[in-house]
Design an enzyme around this catalytic site. Structure first.
Site, PDB file in Angstrom:
ATOM      1  N   LYS A  75       6.678   4.791 -10.711  1.00 32.56           N
ATOM      2  CA  LYS A  75       5.129   4.291 -11.345  1.00 32.56           C
ATOM      3  C   LYS A  75       4.555   5.473 -11.928  1.00 32.56           C
ATOM      4  CE  LYS A  75       0.764   2.280  -9.824  1.00 32.56           C
ATOM      5  NZ  LYS A  75      -0.006   1.738  -8.837  1.00 32.56           N
TER       6      LYS A  75
ATOM      7  N   LYS B 212       0.756  -1.285  -0.142  1.00 33.66           N
ATOM      8  CA  LYS B 212      -0.033  -0.160  -0.063  1.00 33.66           C
ATOM      9  C   LYS B 212       0.895   1.269   0.027  1.00 33.66           C
ATOM     10  CE  LYS B 212      -3.534   2.741   0.852  1.00 33.66           C
ATOM     11  NZ  LYS B 212      -4.420   3.146  -0.244  1.00 33.66           N
TER      12      LYS B 212
ATOM     13  N   CYS C 142       0.924  11.784  -7.638  1.00 33.06           N
ATOM     14  CA  CYS C 142       0.274  12.625  -6.731  1.00 33.06           C
ATOM     15  C   CYS C 142       0.734  14.105  -6.916  1.00 33.06           C
ATOM     16  CB  CYS C 142       0.702  12.502  -4.968  1.00 33.06           C
ATOM     17  SG  CYS C 142       1.877  11.103  -4.931  1.00 33.06           S
TER      18      CYS C 142
ATOM     19  N   GLY D 174      -4.589  -5.338 -10.221  1.00 37.45           N
ATOM     20  CA  GLY D 174      -4.990  -4.184  -9.351  1.00 37.45           C
ATOM     21  C   GLY D 174      -6.824  -4.582  -8.839  1.00 37.45           C
TER      22      GLY D 174
ATOM     23  N   GLY E 248      -9.642  -1.045 -13.455  1.00 31.24           N
ATOM     24  CA  GLY E 248     -10.642  -2.448 -13.806  1.00 31.24           C
ATOM     25  C   GLY E 248     -10.325  -2.754 -15.329  1.00 31.24           C
TER      26      GLY E 248
END
Lengths: 244, 303
Positions: free
Chosen positions: B166, B45, B131, B266, B218
């Site tokens: 990432k 996480k 972020c 994921g 998804g």
């Protein structure tokens, strides 16, 4: 061996109030260990599962009650008897009934009522007789009044518009009753009101969930002891740890 | 017998399957469903310097074949992750993990990476640059080649472990960002993070998500992810971890043919806790069917 992701067959389904359905699922219910837990149902055509509280379990029969609130629950209500659905079963902490107080009170609001039925049966097994207050918006929304009564309990129904039972909120009725501990489930404003008039108890919360088993952190709420995941650390919180 | 073993910057994995950051916590919840030691690795996480509660709820909205989340990097902070979460994870998972680090300033990335560098069960550090940079108007680090390179250089200077950047897909040219990270010294890249998305509750006339927008993930995003992994892998010579909408062993093969050395799974974990287990079990059979003896033979085979 008990499966945590079993297939259960729909063996009965009926409408019991406005937009509210009671469905009986038959199969492996072994993962459910406490009243107040929930299951995540996979509904064909929908990406996320739908979290639905467990109303009651008897052997291989699982009873769920849900209200049609969107496309997912509408599709669930349309699934025919005989169809099988895949569940993530036995989710959430459930109500703790190990040390029930002298005068427990059960307070349900709308579709928050179902998990309190299985809970009532467990509390009775412990040798206590809880009073039951159920609040609904209107006469057409009322369900399970008789089922609670069949357990031998005093049941008081309130409706917001006064079309059935006592006019008002559950907290109006609670004023007349003698209790030292509440078990409650219902919409957020009701939980908050019940919190305000009670001194001790267990409150079952609802939140929009992703996974339902504690991985995604989508349903986190604040508590006195830090963040809690409604799906995993809840849905039941003790009165004293709740932060509004 | 087919070979599913792959290596990422010296980290040897039994198979290329890694649960993606933020969909697997620190493994505990999934260990209740299966023995997670079957996983190639685990990406933990996303962790920031201080503990974060995250965004207000609702944090999730359903979409066709996917979901939007706006968790907002809820995590207990780097010190708690090092002193509690990673040792706990070591008890249920015996292999090295990939530690995902997030930050809102270059200094925060540096502090987190420096601290986690000595954690014994961390094999690779994955640096999430999606972020916003709070020092520079809130633009995400990963949306400019310059700031992506700046973070890469800064964390490389304070770490001994392989650094995988990432990447955010919310950019004009993923090739440019990937190349910038490689030039700045990244040992690998992973992509894609979620796509910025939104849903509106048409009855309430309000966004479903409290924070209005969130990250779309998804099955639905697989073709976009595949295209970006392909573009990135065509551009750089460092390993690429591919992710975005992977649900099946066939998806894994496809992503690896596009250039990924390993993959992350994921959102699929969230709708089926056995998703990674099923993929790992299906993979050898699918490889045999496709006459793939060694999975390394297909990495980037599509030119």
């Amino acid at each position: 061996m008990t499966s945590k992701m079993p297939l259960l067959q729909i063996t009965a389904s009926r409408r019991i109030a406005k937009d509210v359905y009671e469905t009986v699922l038959t199969g492996d219910t072994g993962a459910i260990t406490r009243p107040g837990q929930f299951v995540q149902i996979r509904i064909p055509g929908f990406y996320l599962r739908r979290p639905i509280s467990v109303c009651d379990v008897a052997g291989d029969k699982l009873i769920i009650i849900y209200k049609i609130l969107g496309k997912g629950t509408a599709a669930l209500a349309k699934l025919p008897v005989g169809e099988s659905v895949e569940l993530l079963s036995g989710l959430g902490n459930g109500f703790m009934v190990d040390d029930v107080y002298e005068k427990p009170l059960i307070v349900g609001g709308g579709v928050g009522t179902p998990p309190l039925f299985g809970l009532a049966k467990k509390i009775i097994e412990k040798g206590f007789t809880p009073d039951v207050v159920l609040g609904f918006a209107s006469k057409d929304d009322v369900f399970y009044e008789e089922e609670f009564r069949t357990l031998g309990l005093d049941v008081y129904v309130t409706t917001n518009d006064g079309s059935y039972g006592t006019q008002g909120f559950v907290t109006d009725k609670m004023k007349d009753l003698d209790y030292d501990y509440v078990f409650t489930c219902g919409p957020m404003p009701m939980l908050k009101a019940v919190h305000g008039v009670s001194t001790d108890g267990q409150f079952s919360f609802e939140e929009r969930m992703g996974c339902g088993f504690g991985a995604c952190m989508c349903c986190t709420c604040e508590s006195k002891y830090g963040p809690k995941r409604i799906c995993k650390d809840g849905p039941i919180l003790f009165r004293e740890e709740i932060v509004w | 017998m087919v070979n599913t073993k792959v290596t990422l910057s010296g980290l040897m994995m039994d198979n290329p399957i890694i649960p993606a950051s933020g969909t697997f916590g620190f493994g505990r919840e999934f260990a209740e469903y299966y023995d997670i030691n079957i996983l190639g690795s685990i990406c933990t996480k996303g962790t920031t310097e201080s503990a974060r509660f995250g965004n207000p709820t609702p944090r999730v909205a359903e979409c066709t074949a996917g979901m939007i989340n706006s968790v907002g990097l809820q995590n207990p902070g780097i010190d708690e992750v090092i002193s509690f979460e990673l040792p706990q994870l070591a008890k249920i998972y015996s292999k090295p993990v990939i530690a995902n680090i997030s930050g809102f300033s270059v200094e925060e990335f540096v502090t987190c990476c420096q601290k986690i560098d000595s954690a014994p069960n961390v094999g690779i550090i994955e640096v999430n640059i999606s972020c916003p940079n709070v020092r520079h108007g809130g633009m995400a680090f990963g949306t400019s080649a310059e700031s992506a390179a700046e973070v890469t250089k800064a964390v490389k200077a304070v770490t001994t472990k392989p650094i995988y950047m990432k990447l955010s897909p919310n950019v004009t040219s993923i090739k440019e960002i990937a190349a910038a990270c490689e030039s700045a010294g990244a040992d690998g890249i992973s992509l894609i993070n979620t796509l910025l998305g939104m849903r509106i509750d048409i009855g309430r006339r309000k966004p479903i998500i409290a924070n209005k927008m969130g990250g779309f993930s998804g099955k639905a995003i697989f073709p976009i992810a595949l295209r970006m992994v392909y573009e990135a892998a065509q551009t750089v010579n460092i390993p690429v971890i591919g992710m975005g909408g992977i649900e099946t062993a066939e998806d894994v093969i496809e992503m690896m043919m596009a250039g990924a050395t390993a993959v992350q799974v994921g959102a699929a974990n969230l709708v089926n806790p056995y998703a990674c287990k099923n993929i790992i079990e299906d993979l050898p059979e699918v490889m045999e069917r496709l006459k793939i003896k060694n999975i390394n033979d297909i990495i980037g085979i599509v030119k």
